[in-house]
Scaffold this motif. Structure first.
Motif, mmCIF file in Angstrom:
data_model
loop_
_atom_site.group_PDB
_atom_site.id
_atom_site.type_symbol
_atom_site.label_atom_id
_atom_site.label_comp_id
_atom_site.label_asym_id
_atom_site.label_seq_id
_atom_site.Cartn_x
_atom_site.Cartn_y
_atom_site.Cartn_z
ATOM 1 N N SER B 5 0.824 -1.217 0.000
ATOM 2 C CA SER B 5 0.000 0.000 0.000
ATOM 3 C C SER B 5 0.858 1.267 0.000
ATOM 4 O O SER B 5 0.418 2.315 -0.465
ATOM 5 C CB SER B 5 -0.932 0.003 1.214
ATOM 6 O OG SER B 5 -0.168 0.057 2.396
ATOM 7 N N ASP B 114 -2.049 -1.319 4.662
ATOM 8 C CA ASP B 114 -3.184 -0.443 4.944
ATOM 9 C C ASP B 114 -3.506 0.474 3.756
ATOM 10 O O ASP B 114 -3.076 1.624 3.720
ATOM 11 C CB ASP B 114 -2.824 0.368 6.194
ATOM 12 C CG ASP B 114 -3.977 1.178 6.726
ATOM 13 O OD1 ASP B 114 -5.059 1.166 6.104
ATOM 14 O OD2 ASP B 114 -3.779 1.830 7.764
ATOM 15 N N VAL B 116 -6.296 1.799 3.045
ATOM 16 C CA VAL B 116 -7.162 2.914 3.445
ATOM 17 C C VAL B 116 -6.314 4.127 3.853
ATOM 18 O O VAL B 116 -6.629 5.260 3.489
ATOM 19 C CB VAL B 116 -8.122 2.477 4.584
ATOM 20 C CG1 VAL B 116 -8.908 3.669 5.103
ATOM 21 C CG2 VAL B 116 -9.065 1.390 4.089
ATOM 22 N N ARG B 135 -11.610 -2.715 -5.221
ATOM 23 C CA ARG B 135 -10.929 -3.759 -4.463
ATOM 24 C C ARG B 135 -11.641 -5.069 -4.740
ATOM 25 O O ARG B 135 -12.870 -5.174 -4.577
ATOM 26 C CB ARG B 135 -11.012 -3.406 -2.974
ATOM 27 C CG ARG B 135 -10.420 -4.440 -2.046
ATOM 28 C CD ARG B 135 -8.904 -4.338 -2.032
ATOM 29 N NE ARG B 135 -8.380 -5.139 -0.925
ATOM 30 C CZ ARG B 135 -7.960 -6.402 -1.054
ATOM 31 N NH1 ARG B 135 -8.005 -7.008 -2.221
ATOM 32 N NH2 ARG B 135 -7.492 -7.053 0.003
ATOM 33 N N ARG B 172 -12.952 1.765 5.827
ATOM 34 C CA ARG B 172 -12.513 0.676 6.699
ATOM 35 C C ARG B 172 -13.601 -0.387 6.840
ATOM 36 O O ARG B 172 -13.312 -1.576 6.869
ATOM 37 C CB ARG B 172 -12.095 1.205 8.074
ATOM 38 C CG ARG B 172 -10.845 2.064 8.000
ATOM 39 C CD ARG B 172 -9.950 1.981 9.230
ATOM 40 N NE ARG B 172 -8.813 2.892 9.066
ATOM 41 C CZ ARG B 172 -7.695 2.587 8.411
ATOM 42 N NH1 ARG B 172 -7.530 1.377 7.894
ATOM 43 N NH2 ARG B 172 -6.727 3.476 8.275
ATOM 44 N N GLU B 175 -13.529 -2.520 3.793
ATOM 45 C CA GLU B 175 -12.323 -3.348 3.769
ATOM 46 C C GLU B 175 -12.504 -4.546 4.718
ATOM 47 O O GLU B 175 -12.190 -5.682 4.365
ATOM 48 C CB GLU B 175 -11.157 -2.458 4.194
ATOM 49 C CG GLU B 175 -9.786 -2.769 3.688
ATOM 50 C CD GLU B 175 -9.652 -3.104 2.205
ATOM 51 O OE1 GLU B 175 -8.878 -4.025 1.939
ATOM 52 O OE2 GLU B 175 -10.294 -2.485 1.327
#
Ligand code: ATP
Ligand code: FES
Ligand code: MG
Lengths: 123, 181
Positions: B5, B114, B116, B135, B172, B175
């Motif tokens: 990421s 991560d 996000v 995603r 989040r 995810e």
């Protein structure tokens, strides 16, 4: 689950505030170096920590920004704090746990955290 | 860099430097084929054939503060050490699409990390740029398009602190939902 209706409510509240706030004071700027070396050294959590701290303390007059390379890789993550009417302060090797103190001491109370500045760290 | 990421953030920085006003990011995990594919497409200035070839070379950079560009060579190393690869398609004036493929099960494959937090840096600092994020994990997927948020927000900026807090929890939640089955 978060819904888009919540976002509408946040928008409406933000609009009310936009109307009562006087927008004539120039913003304080926090600028985080985000070149490859900055990212590798940990600039991402530092930038997000600044934004979260500013949101948490409801500081209306602070903008968190990013820039490319600042030119001193070995001191990354580098953060510059620009308070209108004052000289720019450059912090070096910033970590998320230093952020709250920079926000409170420097941005809220106007006292730069000297021990975190690049001048101090270079010595 | 310890997470894929972070590479996504770094490659998106190239897109911003190229003047993009739209960045499309996709992260696709296919466990059957053992692949993790990251694609970052922008509508920035693009590169000529020569620039593209040079971008593969760590000694080529258009930056002025340091003599070598590291971003793309580092990503290429991270992909190739898993048996994957990096491909760049670019047209001057049109934009650039970078695709990085990783072999998921390879011992040297970095964790995705991560995403996000990466998206939040882009959203917070460049609310003017439209971010589209897709995603996929096998048959599950979700899409977030900041244009949709902006339509709702109207004159309220996307980087308004309260808005950002909401956007982050929204991302989040998606995810977690995608991962947790
Ligand atoms: N999306 C893009 N659009 C246009 N040009 C690009 C793009 N990505 C890379 N380039 C070109 O390729 C060069 C090399 O990119 P690379 O990310 O490897 O290094 P850099 O961005 O110059 O420096 P660093 O990433 O180390 O901070 C860039 O300087 C730029 O000229
Ligand atoms: S390249 Fe490291 S600070 Fe710019
Ligand atoms: Mg780069």
């Amino acid at each position: 689950m978060k819904t888009l209706a919540e976002l509408e409510a946040i928008r409406d509240k933000a609009r009310e505030k936009m109307n009562i706030r006087n927008n004539n004071s120039e913003a304080i700027r926090v600028v985080v170096g985000m070149a490859t070396c900055g990212i590798a050294a940990g600039a991402r959590p530092v930038l997000n920590a600044f934004a979260e701290e500013v949101a948490k303390r409801r500081l209306e007059n602070v903008v968190v920004n990013q820039t490319g390379c600042i030119g001193m890789c070995q001191f990354e993550p580098i953060v510059e704090v620009l308070v209108p009417g004052h000289e720019k302060v450059t912090y070096a090797k910033v970590t998320p746990d230093k952020v709250a103190r920079i926000v409170v001491d420097h941005i809220v109370n106007g006292n730069p955290v000297m021990e975190y500045t690049i001048g101090h760290i270079m010595k | 860099m310890r997470e894929l990421s972070l590479y996504i953030l770094d490659i998106a920085q190239n897109s911003l430097a190229a003047g993009a006003c739209e960045i499309k990011i996709s992260v696709v995990e296919d466990t059957n084929n053992d692949r993790l594919t990251i694609k970052i497409a922008d509508n920035g200035s693009g590169m000529t054939q020569t620039q593209k070839r040079q971008a593969a070379d760590p000694f080529y950079t258009t930056r002025t503060t340091r003599k070598v560009g590291l971003g793309i060579p580092l990503l290429r190393m991270a992909a190739e050490q898993t048996g994957g690869r990096v491909e760049i398609i670019s047209k001057p004036g049109k934009g650039t699409t970078l695709t990085a493929e990783f072999v998921r099960s390879h011992i040297d494959c970095l964790p995705l990390g991560d995403v996000v937090s990466t998206l939040m840096v882009l959203i917070r600092t460049r609310p003017d740029v439209d971010i589209y994020y897709k995603r996929v994990l096998d048959s599950r997927s979700y899409v977030v398009d900041t244009r949709k948020f902006k339509e709702i927000l109207g004159d309220v900026p996307l980087n308004n602190p309260d808005v950002s807090v909401w956007v982050e929890s929204y991302l989040r939640e998606h995810e977690i939902q995608l991962a947790g089955h």
